[in-house]
Design an enzyme around this catalytic site. Sequence first.
Site, PDB file in Angstrom:
ATOM      1  N   GLY A  98       0.255  -7.268 -17.004  1.00  0.00           N
ATOM      2  CA  GLY A  98       1.478  -7.689 -17.052  1.00  0.00           C
ATOM      3  C   GLY A  98       1.962  -8.712 -15.998  1.00  0.00           C
ATOM      4  O   GLY A  98       2.628  -9.459 -16.059  1.00  0.00           O
ATOM      5  N   GLU A 155       2.657  -7.469  -8.771  1.00  0.00           N
ATOM      6  CA  GLU A 155       3.041  -6.273 -10.194  1.00  0.00           C
ATOM      7  C   GLU A 155       3.989  -6.952 -11.029  1.00  0.00           C
ATOM      8  O   GLU A 155       5.077  -7.656 -10.526  1.00  0.00           O
ATOM      9  CB  GLU A 155       3.345  -5.108  -9.278  1.00  0.00           C
ATOM     10  CG  GLU A 155       2.552  -3.867  -9.489  1.00  0.00           C
ATOM     11  CD  GLU A 155       2.343  -3.202 -11.057  1.00  0.00           C
ATOM     12  OE1 GLU A 155       2.380  -3.840 -12.013  1.00  0.00           O
ATOM     13  OE2 GLU A 155       2.333  -2.014 -10.886  1.00  0.00           O
ATOM     14  N   ASP A 156       4.156  -6.671 -12.080  1.00  0.00           N
ATOM     15  CA  ASP A 156       5.143  -7.369 -13.077  1.00  0.00           C
ATOM     16  C   ASP A 156       6.501  -6.498 -12.676  1.00  0.00           C
ATOM     17  O   ASP A 156       7.391  -6.674 -12.476  1.00  0.00           O
ATOM     18  CB  ASP A 156       4.802  -7.201 -14.546  1.00  0.00           C
ATOM     19  CG  ASP A 156       4.095  -5.605 -14.835  1.00  0.00           C
ATOM     20  OD1 ASP A 156       4.077  -4.783 -13.908  1.00  0.00           O
ATOM     21  OD2 ASP A 156       3.852  -5.602 -16.010  1.00  0.00           O
ATOM     22  N   ARG A 178       4.309 -10.558 -24.439  1.00  0.00           N
ATOM     23  CA  ARG A 178       3.817 -11.148 -23.271  1.00  0.00           C
ATOM     24  C   ARG A 178       4.198 -12.492 -22.993  1.00  0.00           C
ATOM     25  O   ARG A 178       4.378 -13.112 -22.042  1.00  0.00           O
ATOM     26  CB  ARG A 178       2.291 -10.804 -22.947  1.00  0.00           C
ATOM     27  CG  ARG A 178       2.070  -9.440 -23.014  1.00  0.00           C
ATOM     28  CD  ARG A 178       0.576  -9.348 -22.400  1.00  0.00           C
ATOM     29  NE  ARG A 178       0.113  -8.231 -22.618  1.00  0.00           N
ATOM     30  CZ  ARG A 178       0.056  -6.937 -21.831  1.00  0.00           C
ATOM     31  NH1 ARG A 178       0.857  -7.136 -20.648  1.00  0.00           N
ATOM     32  NH2 ARG A 178      -0.600  -5.749 -21.866  1.00  0.00           N
ATOM     33  N   ASP A 235       8.331   0.984 -12.116  1.00  0.00           N
ATOM     34  CA  ASP A 235       9.050   1.714 -12.903  1.00  0.00           C
ATOM     35  C   ASP A 235       9.213   3.427 -12.016  1.00  0.00           C
ATOM     36  O   ASP A 235       9.754   3.469 -11.040  1.00  0.00           O
ATOM     37  CB  ASP A 235       8.269   2.062 -14.166  1.00  0.00           C
ATOM     38  CG  ASP A 235       9.400   2.624 -15.419  1.00  0.00           C
ATOM     39  OD1 ASP A 235      10.339   2.634 -15.118  1.00  0.00           O
ATOM     40  OD2 ASP A 235       8.594   3.340 -16.086  1.00  0.00           O
ATOM     41  N   PHE A 265      13.644  -0.657 -21.630  1.00  0.00           N
ATOM     42  CA  PHE A 265      12.315  -0.953 -21.642  1.00  0.00           C
ATOM     43  C   PHE A 265      12.395  -2.480 -21.930  1.00  0.00           C
ATOM     44  O   PHE A 265      13.247  -3.066 -22.778  1.00  0.00           O
ATOM     45  CB  PHE A 265      11.900  -0.427 -22.781  1.00  0.00           C
ATOM     46  CG  PHE A 265      10.280  -0.671 -22.673  1.00  0.00           C
ATOM     47  CD1 PHE A 265       9.378   0.234 -21.970  1.00  0.00           C
ATOM     48  CD2 PHE A 265       9.555  -1.655 -23.562  1.00  0.00           C
ATOM     49  CE1 PHE A 265       7.932   0.098 -21.863  1.00  0.00           C
ATOM     50  CE2 PHE A 265       8.212  -1.739 -23.678  1.00  0.00           C
ATOM     51  CZ  PHE A 265       7.343  -0.885 -22.576  1.00  0.00           C
TER      52      PHE A 265
HETATM   53  P1  IMP Z   1       5.010   2.833 -12.901  1.00  0.00           P
HETATM   54  O1  IMP Z   1       3.680   3.461 -12.668  1.00  0.00           O
HETATM   55  O2  IMP Z   1       5.782   3.846 -13.728  1.00  0.00           O
HETATM   56  O3  IMP Z   1       5.744   2.256 -11.893  1.00  0.00           O
HETATM   57  O4  IMP Z   1       4.646   1.716 -13.969  1.00  0.00           O
HETATM   58  C1  IMP Z   1       4.087   0.394 -13.785  1.00  0.00           C
HETATM   59  C2  IMP Z   1       3.553  -0.117 -15.242  1.00  0.00           C
HETATM   60  O5  IMP Z   1       4.212   0.427 -16.307  1.00  0.00           O
HETATM   61  C3  IMP Z   1       3.917  -1.595 -15.181  1.00  0.00           C
HETATM   62  O6  IMP Z   1       2.825  -2.241 -14.447  1.00  0.00           O
HETATM   63  C4  IMP Z   1       4.108  -1.905 -16.544  1.00  0.00           C
HETATM   64  O7  IMP Z   1       2.835  -2.376 -17.034  1.00  0.00           O
HETATM   65  C5  IMP Z   1       4.526  -0.564 -17.090  1.00  0.00           C
HETATM   66  N1  IMP Z   1       5.928  -0.621 -17.582  1.00  0.00           N
HETATM   67  C6  IMP Z   1       7.000   0.034 -16.918  1.00  0.00           C
HETATM   68  N2  IMP Z   1       8.093  -0.350 -17.507  1.00  0.00           N
HETATM   69  C7  IMP Z   1       8.076  -1.137 -18.336  1.00  0.00           C
HETATM   70  C8  IMP Z   1       8.793  -1.903 -19.276  1.00  0.00           C
HETATM   71  O8  IMP Z   1      10.165  -1.551 -19.307  1.00  0.00           O
HETATM   72  N3  IMP Z   1       8.182  -2.887 -19.935  1.00  0.00           N
HETATM   73  C9  IMP Z   1       6.827  -3.112 -20.195  1.00  0.00           C
HETATM   74  N4  IMP Z   1       5.885  -2.363 -19.234  1.00  0.00           N
HETATM   75  C10 IMP Z   1       6.486  -1.508 -18.376  1.00  0.00           C
END
Ligand code: IMP
Length: 203
Positions: free
Chosen positions: A62, A117-118, A183, A121, A170
């Site tokens: 991402g 990081e993209d 993407r 979350d 999302f």
């Molecule tokens: P975390 O571990 O829950 O913070 O998630 C991080 C990863 O989840 C990111 O690097 C994304 O790849 C994916 N992710 C979380 N939210 C989204 C979203 O809204 N769209 C797409 N990918 C997401």
Amino acid sequence: MPTKPANPAKRSTKMSAGQRAEESLRVLISHSRIRARVRQMAQEIRRDFPDEPMHLVGVLKGSILFLADLARELGGEVSFDFISVSSYGKGMDSTGEVKMIKDLDVSIEGRSVLVVEDILDTGLTLKYLLRLFEERKPKHLRVAVLLDKVERRIADVRADYTGFVIPNEFVVGYGLDYDERYRNLPDVCVVRLGPGGKTKVEA
Ligand code: IMP
């Protein structure tokens, strides 16, 4: 003499990015806002590390468009490496479990590392990465994220440089996917499923 490209038929960028009939997209952050913010973020980072060689660690997949733009705006000495971890299945729900898929190619010991990081979350991915990288004794360890869904946070982590705080929706585009699609969209868009337009994350 180079030939002039044919005038392409007018097609929606969203449809050509693989949009399905049951999915609707709404632009949340336009590409021009992203570009401007990424430039500012690069300035903030260079202000903190004016003459430092920066080692950018992109979290696949991402972060790649964000990393590519950020690296060009940063200037100075910059190197890249990539790590791949998974915490998400095919859809919109996190499994909550972080697994290493591909480790870094080179050591980060003694280097000024910027994790790119993209999106933040739950924060579980970043927590896992920071713990892993801290053990490897970098000189500096900082985090740049393009998007932050503050409301969703479970792990106690935060980024040093944040592009945009966004609501609990999302999102896709500018590197972010839904089932590996979208993407390549230039904007960050909210994706919704079905006629009711309800996303799984809201359910
Ligand atoms: P975390 O571990 O829950 O913070 O998630 C991080 C990863 O989840 C990111 O690097 C994304 O790849 C994916 N992710 C979380 N939210 C989204 C979203 O809204 N769209 C797409 N990918 C997401």
